[in-house]
Design a protein around this motif. Sequence first.
Motif, PDB file in Angstrom:
ATOM      1  N   ALA A  81       9.061 -17.155  17.426  1.00 52.86           N
ATOM      2  CA  ALA A  81       9.921 -17.428  18.575  1.00 52.86           C
ATOM      3  C   ALA A  81      11.390 -17.390  18.167  1.00 52.86           C
ATOM      4  O   ALA A  81      12.239 -16.861  18.897  1.00 52.86           O
ATOM      5  CB  ALA A  81       9.560 -18.777  19.177  1.00 52.86           C
ATOM      6  N   ALA A  82      11.706 -17.949  17.009  1.00 52.41           N
ATOM      7  CA  ALA A  82      13.090 -17.955  16.541  1.00 52.41           C
ATOM      8  C   ALA A  82      13.553 -16.548  16.193  1.00 52.41           C
ATOM      9  O   ALA A  82      14.724 -16.185  16.387  1.00 52.41           O
ATOM     10  CB  ALA A  82      13.228 -18.866  15.331  1.00 52.41           C
ATOM     11  N   LEU A  83      12.631 -15.729  15.693  1.00 48.43           N
ATOM     12  CA  LEU A  83      12.970 -14.380  15.260  1.00 48.43           C
ATOM     13  C   LEU A  83      13.475 -13.526  16.416  1.00 48.43           C
ATOM     14  O   LEU A  83      14.263 -12.592  16.228  1.00 48.43           O
ATOM     15  CB  LEU A  83      11.733 -13.744  14.614  1.00 48.43           C
ATOM     16  CG  LEU A  83      11.932 -12.544  13.690  1.00 48.43           C
ATOM     17  CD1 LEU A  83      12.865 -12.867  12.550  1.00 48.43           C
ATOM     18  CD2 LEU A  83      10.571 -12.075  13.167  1.00 48.43           C
ATOM     19  N   LEU A 135       4.202 -20.493  11.933  1.00 50.57           N
ATOM     20  CA  LEU A 135       4.445 -19.085  12.239  1.00 50.57           C
ATOM     21  C   LEU A 135       4.834 -18.871  13.690  1.00 50.57           C
ATOM     22  O   LEU A 135       5.695 -18.025  13.996  1.00 50.57           O
ATOM     23  CB  LEU A 135       3.193 -18.267  11.904  1.00 50.57           C
ATOM     24  CG  LEU A 135       3.063 -17.784  10.463  1.00 50.57           C
ATOM     25  CD1 LEU A 135       1.676 -17.198  10.213  1.00 50.57           C
ATOM     26  CD2 LEU A 135       4.140 -16.750  10.139  1.00 50.57           C
ATOM     27  N   ALA A 136       4.227 -19.621  14.595  1.00 51.60           N
ATOM     28  CA  ALA A 136       4.547 -19.440  16.012  1.00 51.60           C
ATOM     29  C   ALA A 136       6.007 -19.799  16.286  1.00 51.60           C
ATOM     30  O   ALA A 136       6.695 -19.089  17.031  1.00 51.60           O
ATOM     31  CB  ALA A 136       3.609 -20.291  16.871  1.00 51.60           C
ATOM     32  N   PHE A 185      13.026 -27.650  13.528  1.00 52.91           N
ATOM     33  CA  PHE A 185      11.944 -27.938  14.460  1.00 52.91           C
ATOM     34  C   PHE A 185      10.743 -28.474  13.683  1.00 52.91           C
ATOM     35  O   PHE A 185      10.536 -28.131  12.523  1.00 52.91           O
ATOM     36  CB  PHE A 185      11.555 -26.678  15.227  1.00 52.91           C
ATOM     37  CG  PHE A 185      12.696 -26.085  16.013  1.00 52.91           C
ATOM     38  CD1 PHE A 185      13.086 -26.632  17.226  1.00 52.91           C
ATOM     39  CD2 PHE A 185      13.402 -24.985  15.524  1.00 52.91           C
ATOM     40  CE1 PHE A 185      14.153 -26.106  17.946  1.00 52.91           C
ATOM     41  CE2 PHE A 185      14.467 -24.446  16.233  1.00 52.91           C
ATOM     42  CZ  PHE A 185      14.847 -25.011  17.450  1.00 52.91           C
ATOM     43  N   VAL A 186       9.954 -29.320  14.359  1.00 58.38           N
ATOM     44  CA  VAL A 186       8.751 -29.880  13.737  1.00 58.38           C
ATOM     45  C   VAL A 186       7.513 -29.526  14.542  1.00 58.38           C
ATOM     46  O   VAL A 186       6.663 -28.754  14.106  1.00 58.38           O
ATOM     47  CB  VAL A 186       8.867 -31.410  13.567  1.00 58.38           C
ATOM     48  CG1 VAL A 186       7.541 -32.001  13.080  1.00 58.38           C
ATOM     49  CG2 VAL A 186       9.953 -31.749  12.565  1.00 58.38           C
ATOM     50  N   HIS A 187       7.402 -30.098  15.751  1.00 60.51           N
ATOM     51  CA  HIS A 187       6.192 -29.858  16.549  1.00 60.51           C
ATOM     52  C   HIS A 187       6.519 -29.235  17.905  1.00 60.51           C
ATOM     53  O   HIS A 187       5.684 -29.234  18.808  1.00 60.51           O
ATOM     54  CB  HIS A 187       5.411 -31.160  16.730  1.00 60.51           C
ATOM     55  CG  HIS A 187       6.199 -32.262  17.379  1.00 60.51           C
ATOM     56  ND1 HIS A 187       7.538 -32.174  17.672  1.00 60.51           N
ATOM     57  CD2 HIS A 187       5.823 -33.491  17.804  1.00 60.51           C
ATOM     58  CE1 HIS A 187       7.956 -33.289  18.232  1.00 60.51           C
ATOM     59  NE2 HIS A 187       6.939 -34.114  18.319  1.00 60.51           N
ATOM     60  N   GLU A 188       7.752 -28.682  18.039  1.00 58.35           N
ATOM     61  CA  GLU A 188       8.125 -28.047  19.299  1.00 58.35           C
ATOM     62  C   GLU A 188       7.268 -26.799  19.552  1.00 58.35           C
ATOM     63  O   GLU A 188       6.900 -26.072  18.618  1.00 58.35           O
ATOM     64  CB  GLU A 188       9.601 -27.658  19.276  1.00 58.35           C
ATOM     65  CG  GLU A 188      10.564 -28.829  19.366  1.00 58.35           C
ATOM     66  CD  GLU A 188      10.863 -29.484  18.040  1.00 58.35           C
ATOM     67  OE1 GLU A 188      11.768 -30.318  17.976  1.00 58.35           O
ATOM     68  OE2 GLU A 188      10.166 -29.148  17.030  1.00 58.35           O
ATOM     69  N   SER A 189       6.997 -26.545  20.820  1.00 61.97           N
ATOM     70  CA  SER A 189       6.251 -25.338  21.175  1.00 61.97           C
ATOM     71  C   SER A 189       7.165 -24.124  21.055  1.00 61.97           C
ATOM     72  O   SER A 189       8.393 -24.251  21.096  1.00 61.97           O
ATOM     73  CB  SER A 189       5.744 -25.455  22.615  1.00 61.97           C
ATOM     74  OG  SER A 189       6.843 -25.397  23.523  1.00 61.97           O
ATOM     75  N   PRO A 190       6.579 -22.934  20.900  1.00 62.22           N
ATOM     76  CA  PRO A 190       7.414 -21.723  20.818  1.00 62.22           C
ATOM     77  C   PRO A 190       8.335 -21.553  22.021  1.00 62.22           C
ATOM     78  O   PRO A 190       9.431 -20.982  21.878  1.00 62.22           O
ATOM     79  CB  PRO A 190       6.375 -20.593  20.734  1.00 62.22           C
ATOM     80  CG  PRO A 190       5.179 -21.239  20.109  1.00 62.22           C
ATOM     81  CD  PRO A 190       5.152 -22.641  20.654  1.00 62.22           C
TER      82      PRO A 190
END
Length: 859
Positions: free
Chosen positions: A570-572, A565-566, A802-807
């Motif tokens: 961020a993408a939104l 969700l995070a 993305f897999v484990h990238e931070s927001p």
Amino acid sequence: MPPSPNTPAPTATHRPELLAPAGDWECARAAVENGADAIYFGLERFNARMRAHNFTLADLPALMAFLHERGVRGYVTFNTLVFADELDAAADYLRAIIAAGVDAAIVQDIGICRLIRRLSPDFPIHCSTQMTISSGAGTDFARDLDAHLVVLARENSIKEINAIQEAQAASGRPLPLEVFVHGALCVAYSGQCLTSESLGGRSANRGECAQACRLPYELISDGQKVDLGDRAYLLSPQDLAGLDVLPELVRAGVASLKIEGRLKSPEYVASITRTYRRALDQILEAAPPAFDREAARYELEMSFSRGLYTGWFNGIHNQELAHGRFGTKRGRFLGRVTRVQGDRVFARLESPLKAGDGVAFDAGRHAEGEEGGRIYTIDTAKSGESVLTFGRGAVNFGRVHVGDRLWKTSDPALGRELRATFAGDKVRFTRPIRAEVHGHAGAPLTLILDDGEGHQVKVASSAPLAVAEQRPLDTERLRQQLGRLGGTPFQLGELANHLEGEVIVPLSELNQLRRDAVAQLTALRQAPLRWALTAPDPTTTRVAANATAVPTETAPELIVVTRDLAQFEAALTCPGISTFYCEFENPKHYREAVTRFRSHQQTTSDFEHPTSNLSTAKPSIWVAPPRVFKPGEEWILKQVRSCEADGFLARHHEHLRFFADDRVRGDFSLNVANPLTAEFFRERYGLERVTASYDLNIGQLEALLQNAPGDWFDITIHQHMPMFHMEHCVFCAFLSSGKDYHDCGRPCEKHRVALRDRVGAQLPLKADAGCRNTVYNNRAQTGAEYVDRLVALGARYFRVEFVHESPDEIPRTIAAYQRLLRGELTGSALWQELKLLNQLGVTRGQMETGPRTILKKRS
């Protein structure tokens, strides 16, 4: 192992086929002489064991004549993905296979199934386990391809096999099912493993698996190494041994029992085949032959064993599947070392050992190398310990310790016994034929032989029958003479004597009659099967002529794939993004994502950046069900649909059925590698688009786009390659004492976990709603340098995952790719920028043409 005397006999009356592997001629003979009903083998191209010796097209006529003479079927493994620029060659290859009278092709690629049907309306297709068929919808899918048999995923339990059979019965169009019953277990779902492709450019979907699952890994949880003692082979399952469950498989109506091992020796093929032949005969025969349970287990262990286990047949038990202590052949456990004195090793043995046997000392540090050798002498000490000596220089005794496990890895005597079962041209395994005799005095004696497989011959004596004054031809005498079938592949089974009166014919005449009949029957059996073949047509490998290309003025679109969700939030917030794909570990979160997406739509008047010249697609959110479905998991799909997303990503056959009334696009796991496959998913299942296979490099992607419209495809240009996709749950196995999700305590929800490989790379590990694990490459790969070429060929839809990238990383990466698609940044410039954005840098991954590095193979 074989059932106990108290195990009830199966109620099914069918006889399942015993299917053995053959990597070369010796293996084929080993299988035939030890009772295989069929063999499967590869040719020089398009098979999933390219490291096997394999046969050639030129071998096919002789091989099929040999097999059919012996009453054995032969299946060609055409079980790899086939690229667009290979379809013409594949068609020529298939024509030769069909013309040679092969019994069936085992196929992975959907496009190849369609190509076979264009070439021949009746040639049998067997859907490979590489198709990842694990539910009733998978068998429906196979029927849509006009297949004749389905090889189920190795991960299906007997309970699930029964559920699939029930679903098939309800459909009224059941297909025969085949299961692997013995041999190496791939830890990843077949057809869903991209590990070798990701790490070394050697695709398992192309027969080039480098067996990274057999390597050691460290478990990293929340940044810290987990102390697992001597357990380092976290992804290496024990070998499958299904003898214990053979009665249940027969009762389940399984049509074919498959032995794995096209890379194994002929002695292995002989051993496993004869063991399962004997076990099956014990189950099925009215007067079952004797079967030595302990001798069978010993033989299986010595032939090849990383430990023997029933795999997933009895359900999931993560503590037992992969013990983690070694990843290579072991054999029979003998005991532990009690003393080392000079050049003598003392041990308390639990199993017999003799001079000449090979042993290995297991100190629990397999990766560092182990000591071992052949036993020179074996004596018994007064203490009762066995005293072992070895040839000079064979063992470094300084590396042998008290407490080391001792394994018998070689038994030369058993090897000689096994080789004697198939060496040379002698016929050893025979099959029964039925004989009938007819005649009366003054007429010829007529002999009919029937092999029960559709071949029947009728021969008549040159001399007439005469009235017998003594010793007429009774049934006993006929059986004695007609049963002299030594040197042939036959034994006399049922004999029907229809002679009228007491008659006789010279024995020489009767013997000649037998020889003539056998020769004719043999010739009939050797004749190649005749399958229909269409006339050569250059359009056979092409998609429909009415397929239209993307208009050149259509702007490219960037699609963002997030995994929590995070990341999604961020993408939104990124301007210019209209399409969002979500793949969350917990599908319960999809509803929240959809709610936030709808809210964002209402509060944002324009999803486009004001100056953007990218696609102005209507905003939409799509969600992905778990990548694999098995019977009983309908609740997960219902939960996914309940979020009311705009569309769904089909990743499995079950999704094609469940979401048939929704907007659906195909994800990468459908393995779309050529235009025929893409066309099938679009035309038969109405998918809006499909994702190009991750096995394709830039040259193969270009070939795909040159042969099909670009608007058929999503193309992933940034991702962490999903490597292993497994039923095996590492979280459960090594961070809990539970056997499955019922009692594991859900460590996957509490810890961030990675696997650290031998070069220090920490590979992210995630679990889905079905408790299946995916291991991802730690380094992002990018196709940025190739985007201009792809756009020029009509590609318009590009995925950034993305897999484990931070927001915080999400907007920067998205903005960089947007600039690339707008022409404000070159691919090489973006490559450099991504190297700076990502702590570990980036790689070109599978997009780069040709293999990059070669993984070290395991024995």
